[in-house]
Design a protein around this motif. Structure first.
Motif, PDB file in Angstrom:
ATOM      1  N   SER A   1       3.474  -7.255   2.109  1.00 42.30           N
ATOM      2  CA  SER A   1       2.206  -6.776   2.636  1.00 42.30           C
ATOM      3  C   SER A   1       1.097  -6.966   1.599  1.00 42.30           C
ATOM      4  O   SER A   1       0.821  -8.093   1.215  1.00 42.30           O
ATOM      5  CB  SER A   1       2.370  -5.318   3.082  1.00 42.30           C
TER       6      SER A   1
ATOM      7  N   ASN B   1       9.792   2.031  -4.756  1.00 39.92           N
ATOM      8  CA  ASN B   1      10.142   1.707  -3.359  1.00 39.92           C
ATOM      9  C   ASN B   1      11.087   0.524  -3.239  1.00 39.92           C
ATOM     10  O   ASN B   1      12.102   0.581  -2.553  1.00 39.92           O
ATOM     11  CB  ASN B   1       8.877   1.401  -2.547  1.00 39.92           C
TER      12      ASN B   1
ATOM     13  N   LEU C   1       0.829  -1.210   0.000  1.00 37.52           N
ATOM     14  CA  LEU C   1       0.000   0.000   0.000  1.00 37.52           C
ATOM     15  C   LEU C   1       0.863   1.259   0.000  1.00 37.52           C
ATOM     16  O   LEU C   1       1.838   1.342   0.754  1.00 37.52           O
ATOM     17  CB  LEU C   1      -0.886   0.009   1.253  1.00 37.52           C
TER      18      LEU C   1
ATOM     19  N   LYS D   1      14.772   0.830  -1.788  1.00 42.42           N
ATOM     20  CA  LYS D   1      14.814   0.644  -0.337  1.00 42.42           C
ATOM     21  C   LYS D   1      15.021  -0.800   0.136  1.00 42.42           C
ATOM     22  O   LYS D   1      14.992  -1.055   1.335  1.00 42.42           O
ATOM     23  CB  LYS D   1      13.512   1.187   0.281  1.00 42.42           C
TER      24      LYS D   1
HETATM   25  N1  LIG Z   1       0.264   5.357   5.498  1.00 43.68           N
HETATM   26  C1  LIG Z   1       0.148   4.177   6.279  1.00 43.68           C
HETATM   27  C2  LIG Z   1       1.331   3.279   6.155  1.00 43.68           C
HETATM   28  C3  LIG Z   1       1.537   2.759   4.769  1.00 43.68           C
HETATM   29  C4  LIG Z   1       2.567   1.664   4.738  1.00 43.68           C
HETATM   30  O1  LIG Z   1       3.159   1.317   5.749  1.00 43.68           O
HETATM   31  N2  LIG Z   1       2.777   1.076   3.573  1.00 43.68           N
HETATM   32  C5  LIG Z   1       3.707  -0.017   3.486  1.00 43.68           C
HETATM   33  C6  LIG Z   1       2.998  -1.201   2.936  1.00 43.68           C
HETATM   34  S1  LIG Z   1       1.633  -1.611   3.987  1.00 43.68           S
HETATM   35  C7  LIG Z   1       0.817  -2.905   3.212  1.00 43.68           C
HETATM   36  O2  LIG Z   1       0.642  -3.056   2.069  1.00 43.68           O
HETATM   37  C8  LIG Z   1       4.884   0.387   2.605  1.00 43.68           C
HETATM   38  O3  LIG Z   1       5.543  -0.438   2.020  1.00 43.68           O
HETATM   39  N3  LIG Z   1       5.149   1.700   2.551  1.00 43.68           N
HETATM   40  C9  LIG Z   1       6.190   2.262   1.686  1.00 43.68           C
HETATM   41  C10 LIG Z   1       7.523   2.439   2.311  1.00 43.68           C
HETATM   42  O4  LIG Z   1       8.441   2.830   1.564  1.00 43.68           O
HETATM   43  O5  LIG Z   1       7.706   2.151   3.514  1.00 43.68           O
HETATM   44  C11 LIG Z   1      -0.133   4.500   7.730  1.00 43.68           C
HETATM   45  O6  LIG Z   1      -0.448   5.643   7.969  1.00 43.68           O
HETATM   46  O7  LIG Z   1      -0.073   3.594   8.569  1.00 43.68           O
END
Ligand SMILES: N[C@@H](CCC(=O)N[C@@H](CSC=O)C(=O)NCC(=O)O)C(=O)O
Length: 296
Positions: free
Chosen positions: A151, A61, A55, A65
Motif C-alpha cells: 500500500s 506488522n 498507513l 502478520k
Molecule cells: N484505519 C484505516 C485502515 C488502515 C489500513 O488498512 N492500513 C493498512 C495499510 S493501508 C495503506 O497504506 C495496514 O496495513 N494496516 C495494518 C494492519 O495490520 O492491517 C481505515 O479506517 O480504513
C-alpha cells in the motif's frame, strides 16, 4: 552494536528477530525498525530485503502478520528489514490527529514544508541512513539489496527502486498506491509534506517515474480484486500498468480474485514475492548451481 538499542529479540526458524531503536540524524528523532537474521547469517554475509509497511503500521506488522515470512527468509538466506512508517513523538502539533497523515503515514518522502521538514525525511532515511546502519551492524552483502512493500509502503518501494535502480536489484509490491499524485491519500500527504507545487510531486510518483527512468528488471505487483481501497481509487494499478506499457517496462501485475487489502492477502502471496527477490539477489548462487563448470 554501534548506535543501536536492542528492544527485544526472539529466536525464529533457527535465526533471530530483533526490534531496535536508534537516533536518526536524518529524521532528527528516535526511529525504530525490525531485523530478521536467518541462520545463514551466523556463517556469512547475506543479501538484504527491505519491506516498507502501509498507513498506520509500525515496524512490527510485517514481522508478525505476513504469514511466517521468517521461515521463507531462513530458507533462502535473506536478512529482512522493516522500518517504522514515520518518526513519532516529534512534538509537531497535530502529528497524531490523522491516521493517513503524520504519525504512521510518512509516505516515504523528504518533506519540504514546515513543520514536517525537520523530521519527516523518510525517503532519505530508507535509502541512505538505514542501509548504512544495517550494513555497519549486521552481516550483510550491501551490494545485494531488494525492496518491497504494501500500500503506502508499496508506493515507497516502487519509488525507492525506480529512483535508485543501482541500489536495489529487485522490487515488488502488494496493493501499492501507484500514483499518489492522482489519489486522495497521496494528494493529502503530498500537499502537506511537499507543498502545493505538483511538479515536485512527480519525483515521488511511481507512474510518473517509470516513464522517465524505467527499471532494469521485471516488477511484480499483486492486487486483490476485493480490496476496498482499489474501489475507492486510492491504488490505481491500471495507471501504473499503462505507464509501464508506454515505455516497455516489464511488469507482472496479478489480480488476485476475492482478496482484500489485509495482511491475510499479503500472507497468501508472500512466498512468490520472496522467490522473486531471491532470484535476483541470489542470482550468482543460482547461476553456479545451474552451471557448476563456471567454478572450474
Ligand atoms: N484505519 C484505516 C485502515 C488502515 C489500513 O488498512 N492500513 C493498512 C495499510 S493501508 C495503506 O497504506 C495496514 O496495513 N494496516 C495494518 C494492519 O495490520 O492491517 C481505515 O479506517 O480504513
Amino acid at each position: 552494536m554501534s548506535n543501536l538499542n536492542l528492544i527485544s529479540e526472539y529466536k525464529s526458524f533457527g535465526g533471530k528477530l530483533g526490534f531496535y531503536s536508534h537516533h536518526s540524524s536524518t529524521c532528527n528523532a528516535e526511529m525504530r525498525f525490525a531485523v530478521y537474521q536467518p541462520p545463514q547469517a551466523t556463517q556469512k554475509p547475506v543479501p538484504i530485503l527491505y519491506f516498507l509497511s502501509g498507513l498506520t503500521c509500525t515496524e512490527e506488522n510485517f514481522m508478525a502478520k505476513a504469514g511466517g515470512v521468517q521461515r521463507l527468509a531462513a530458507e533462502y538466506g535473506l536478512i529482512l528489514v522493516a522500518p517504522d512508517t514515520s518518526p513519532r513523538n516529534t512534538g509537531i502539533a497535530g502529528e497524531d490527529d490523522n491516521w493517513d497523515f503524520g504519525i504512521g503515514a510518512g509516505f516515504y518522502v523528504d518533506a519540504t514544508e514546515e513543520p514536517w521538514c525537520k523530521n519527516y525525511q523518510m525517503y532519505s532515511y530508507v535509502v541512505q541512513e538505514l542501509p548504512a546502519l544495517i550494513t555497519a551492524n549486521f552481516p550483510t552483502q550491501p551490494e545485494k539489496q531488494g525492496i518491497f512493500g504494501h500500500s503506502m509502503g508499496g508506493h515507497g518501494a516502487l519509488v525507492c527502486a525506480l529512483r535508485n535502480p543501482e541500489l536495489y536489484k529487485s522490487v515488488s509490491a502488494f496493493a501499492p498506491i501507484t500514483t499518489p499524485m492522482r489519489c486522495p491519500w497521496g494528494q493529502k500527504a503530498f500537499s502537506g509534506y511537499l507543498g502545493k507545487n505538483q511538479e515536485s510531486w512527480r519525483d515521488y510518483d511511481a507512474s510518473e517515474l517509470v516513464k522517465k527512468v524505467g527499471y532494469h528488471s521485471s516488477i511484480l505487483i499483486d492486487q486483490g480484486t476485493a480490496d476496498k481501497f482499489l474501489a475507492e481509487q486510492q491504488l490505481m494499478p491500471e495507471v501504473f500498468e499503462q505507464a509501464c506499457a508506454d515505455v516497455n517496462q516489464p511488469l507482472k501485475l496479478r489480480y488476485q480474485e476475492g482478496y482484500d487489502h489485509s495482511y491475510y492477502f499479503i500472507a497468501s502471496f508472500i512466498e512468490d514475492h520472496i522467490r522473486h527477490h531471491a532470484l535476483a539477489l541470489l542470482m550468482t548462487a543460482v547461476f553456479i548451481y545451474l552451471n557448476p563448470t563456471f567454478l572450474f
